[in-house]
Design a protein around this motif. Structure first.
Motif: not given
Length: 103
Positions: A45-46, A48-50, A53, A90-91, A94-95, A97-98
């Motif tokens: 999940e992280l 995907a956030g990275k 970003y 949602t996106n 995710s960013i 959270n990263y």
């Protein structure tokens, strides 16, 4: 006689300079496992956030290290950039959270 003394002095100087070895003041410390090293380990999940970003934000400007700002400083930046990058909630979550995982 003078040449023998100069020759012996040169040999002694050469031997002394080759024979001395500087010892390190302190032995090198083993790298300690810190929280920053743990923060580098990303869950899917992280990761995907990275990726979001890096791909969304780098289109318009250079990427900042997540540690450059505090969590409080990141919040208005992320809100402002969400609108400019046209990212859905949602996106953006995710960013966010990263970024927070790297602090």
């Amino acid at each position: 006689m003078k040449s023998k003394i100069l020759t012996l002095a040169a040999i002694a100087l050469f031997a002394a300079s080759c024979g001395t070895k500087k010892a390190p003041a302190t032995p090198p410390a083993a790298p300690a496992v810190t929280e920053t090293a743990k923060a580098k380990e990303l869950t899917p999940e992280l990761a995907a956030g990275k990726s979001l970003y890096e791909n969304s934000c780098a289109k318009c400007h250079k990427l900042y290290e997540p540690t450059k700002f505090t969590k409080e400083e990141w919040q208005p930046i992320l809100v402002r950039m969400q609108k400019k990058a046209k990212l859905d909630d949602t996106n953006m979550a995710s960013i966010t959270n990263y970024i927070h995982s790297q602090l």
